[in-house]
Design a protein around this motif. Structure first.
Motif, PDB file in Angstrom:
ATOM      1  N   GLU B 154      21.392  12.879  25.980  1.00 13.02           N
ATOM      2  CA  GLU B 154      20.020  13.026  26.105  1.00 13.02           C
ATOM      3  C   GLU B 154      19.456  12.838  27.757  1.00 13.02           C
ATOM      4  O   GLU B 154      18.512  13.541  28.125  1.00 13.02           O
ATOM      5  CB  GLU B 154      19.065  12.068  25.464  1.00 13.02           C
ATOM      6  N   THR B 189      18.528  18.956  14.242  1.00 13.14           N
ATOM      7  CA  THR B 189      17.925  17.630  14.846  1.00 13.14           C
ATOM      8  C   THR B 189      17.938  17.781  16.203  1.00 13.14           C
ATOM      9  O   THR B 189      17.136  17.033  16.983  1.00 13.14           O
ATOM     10  CB  THR B 189      19.147  16.609  14.489  1.00 13.14           C
ATOM     11  N   ARG B 190      18.828  18.489  16.999  1.00 15.41           N
ATOM     12  CA  ARG B 190      18.915  18.591  18.407  1.00 15.41           C
ATOM     13  C   ARG B 190      17.343  19.259  18.962  1.00 15.41           C
ATOM     14  O   ARG B 190      16.832  18.703  19.938  1.00 15.41           O
ATOM     15  CB  ARG B 190      19.890  19.795  18.883  1.00 15.41           C
ATOM     16  N   ASN B 193      14.703  16.751  18.736  1.00 16.11           N
ATOM     17  CA  ASN B 193      14.796  15.302  19.745  1.00 16.11           C
ATOM     18  C   ASN B 193      14.532  16.202  21.314  1.00 16.11           C
ATOM     19  O   ASN B 193      13.613  15.542  21.868  1.00 16.11           O
ATOM     20  CB  ASN B 193      16.182  15.036  19.737  1.00 16.11           C
TER      21      ASN B 193
END
Lengths: 389, 261
Positions: B154, B189-190, B193
């Motif tokens: 991240e 999910t990426r 995020n």
């Protein structure tokens, strides 16, 4: 990351997905430099498994013929039959330390593939080797050796089906399986940290050779010769003499059928700067930047690029890189067999041929050191095909 | 504001990928025009490179066909110029860096911008190496597309997004380009995020091939979806018949556009 660039060359030009796995390799690399347990196991294997130190031999008959003393650093006597073992022991231990479950490798002549398969067997890590189909055919015996060591060999059909394409295929595998797979790169080229990492494990050649020459002759050699494909054996032996400006360094590139033809692999003499296989270096390429196919009688030198440190040593003129043709290398193969009772790899014959050619430029007292990087049993079939054709 | 930002700030987009010059420069231009007529909202074009390490066998074969049939850098500029004359559609370019380096980096950027390219993705130039060329890129007027991989942390993704002026190309899965039967849950999910940390448009690519997948990704919040290998396969099937290739590509695109409405 101080070793990432060599002058303007080097770097790490890879798709984003390889940045994390390469960073992981780099971290492990930095750690092992000061890890006593790792270093102890490395030394133990180099000495007791691979048979280091390798000797230096005075080529007594050739020296008499050319009137200069030629000393051979005998990497051909290393277990596995070539200098490649230095690197695969080192990186194999690194892979084990990193907890990797699978090792992949590319190979040209098959020497790196064999050396990787050997270490995989020793350390109990499964190995898969990518090899261009053309290379797999001309080095069939090495394919069998890899298979006996338990490695899976993938013949690569794309492009020119040689080392460049084997590297492409291995990189694609790594992009897909980066999590549990270690890419055991075979030469001091490619993206950082590989040029630095492979050099680190090959420096043992130069370290030993320097000390042996001082002990045997009381002085440093006047010149050091090594063949250059990707350039790992050359950087290994050069590394110990880089700061001794009085020692001339010569890299023998594969001039194939001649530098005036399109059939060679003389990257430094005939190539141009570019960015490929993860590095900013010199490449044989067309006007548009497409990498061109190469030719050499020796699969181990048949690569359109070269390690970035060699590009730098070439640019700064610290080392001189000259072409040796297939013909010269094959002649040297026979000459070494007949006169010295040694059968060097055709790759190493390029270095020897260059030393014989350049010898007259040195004083009669000069000692010339040649890195005899591998043994030539693998080239027997290739040799007889060429001399009978 | 570049054409991509303008488009993607306002609507979600389906972006087909075409290798310039596949199967021939002429046929390639016709197929791409047909795709534009078919209603796709932006284009991702590739410059053929014979050793594309990030690509799977389908794209590599496509590059080989294009090169064999006379596609080089100059020809690609001609094709892009013709496409730009035909349409105002955003054009992204996917390129291996040696092709740029060999021209001279500054000159290559200028030529591409002049031909009508809006943004480029330099596949094998990660953040750290891109730094030295950012100034030249900005000067040329080209916007940047950058990859975010499944294993990009991240923290690193943030830095990449900060350096991205067109869109982030979020790689759906490990591996090279090529069709996959299903997308990993991680992709979804990426998207969530990344969405939470940036306003930079997120375009998803690698392995996508059905209208349903495109719809799922857009529903999950993606700003765009790229399909490459699936379309290239269609072209490969009709290398000797441009007419058929155009029909098949158009129908593939129509199907997706209908689905995503």
């Amino acid at each position: 990351m101080q070793d990432k660039y060599y002058g303007e060359f080097g770097g790490c030009y890879v798709p984003e997905i390889l940045m994390q796995p390469l960073a992981e390799v780099d971290q492990a690399f930095q750690e092992i430099k000061h890890d006593a347990d790792f270093q102890a196991e490395l030394s133990d294997l180099l000495e007791n498994y691979a048979g280091r130190a390798t000797p230096i031999t005075l080529a007594r008959n050739l020296s008499r013929i050319i009137g200069r003393k030629i000393y051979l650093k005998r990497e051909d006597l290393l277990h596995g039959g070539a200098h490649k073992t230095n690197n695969t022991i080192g990186q194999g231990l690194l892979a084990k330390r990193m907890g990797k479950k699978r090792i992949i490798a590319e190979t040209g002549a098959g020497q790196h593939g064999v050396a990787t398969a050997m270490i995989g067997a020793l350390l109990g890590i499964p190995v898969e080797v990518y090899m261009g189909r053309v290379d797999a055919e001309r080095q069939a015996q090495n394919v069998k050796r890899m298979q006996l060591f338990g490695a899976k060999v993938h013949a690569v059909d794309s492009g020119s089906a040689t080392l460049k394409d084997a590297i492409n295929a291995a990189l694609r595998d790594w992009v897909t399986n980066a999590g549990d797979t270690y890419y055991l790169f075979g030469t001091a080229a490619g993206p950082y940290p590989f040029p630095a990492l492979v050099r680190y494990f090959q420096e043992v050649i130069g370290r030993e050779a320097r000390e042996q020459m001082l002990r045997l002759t009381g002085a440093l050699p006047a010149a050091v010769f090594a063949c250059v494909g990707g350039g790992s054996n050359a950087i290994g032996i050069f590394s110990a003499f880089l700061d001794d400006s009085q020692v001339k360094l010569y890299g023998a590139e594969a001039a194939g059928q001649g530098l005036h033809t399109d059939y060679h692999a003389a990257t430094l003499e005939k190539g141009a700067a570019g960015v490929f296989h993860g590095m900013h270096s010199m490449f044989l390429q067309n006007q548009d930047g497409q990498i061109t196919e190469t030719h050499s009688v020796s699969a181990g030198l048949d690569y359109p690029g070269v390690g970035p440190e060699h590009a730098h040593l070439h640019a700064t003129k610290r080392a001189e890189y000259l072409g040796v043709t297939d013909h010269e290398a094959l002649n040297t193969y026979r000459l070494m067999a007949e006169r010295e009772g040694i059968l060097p790899a055709i790759e190493s014959c390029h270095a020897l041929a260059l030393a014989l050619r350049e010898a007259e430029n040195f004083d009669a007292e000069a000692n010339l050191l040649v890195n005899l990087s591998g043994r030539g049993d693998k080239d027997l079939k290739n040799y007889f095909t060429h001399v009978n054709s | 504001m570049n054409r991509f930002t303008k488009l993607l700030k306002n609507q979600q987009a389906f972006i087909p990928f075409f290798m310039l010059g596949d199967p021939t420069p002429e046929a390639s231009l016709e197929i791409i025009k047909a795709a534009i007529d078919g209603g796709c909202q932006a284009l991702e074009l590739g410059l053929p490179f014979a050793d594309p390490i990030a690509d799977g066998p389908v794209i590599q074969a496509s590059a080989e066909r294009a090169l064999k049939n006379g596609t080089d850098f100059a020809k690609c500029l001609e094709l892009i110029t013709a496409i730009r004359e035909y349409s105002d559609i955003p054009i992204g370019l996917l390129i291996y860096f040696n092709l740029i380096y060999r021209q001279g980096v500054e000159l290559a950027y200028q030529k591409l911008a002049a031909a009508g390219v809006d943004a480029i993705l330099q596949v094998d130039v990660p953040l750290e190496e891109a730094e030295q060329y950012n100034e030249l890129l900005t000067k040329s007027g080209l916007a940047s597309i950058n990859l975010i991989a499944p294993n990009t942390s991240e923290e690193r993704a943030k830095k990449i997004l900060n350096n991205t002026t067109a869109f982030a190309y979020v790689v759906s899965d490990y591996g090279t380009t090529g069709v996959r039967s299903e997308l990993p849950q991680q992709t979804f999910t990426r998207i969530q995020n990344l969405k939470a940390m940036t306003d930079v448009p997120l375009v998803i690519g690698f392995g996508i091939n059905t209208a349903e997948q495109v719809q799922d990704l857009l529903s999950a919040g993606a700003d765009g979806v790229i399909i490459g290998s699936a379309i290239t396969k269609i072209i490969a099937k009709h290398v000797d018949d441009v007419g058929q290739a155009k029909v098949a590509v158009t129908s593939f695109i129509n199907n997706i556009m209908t689905k995503i409405g």
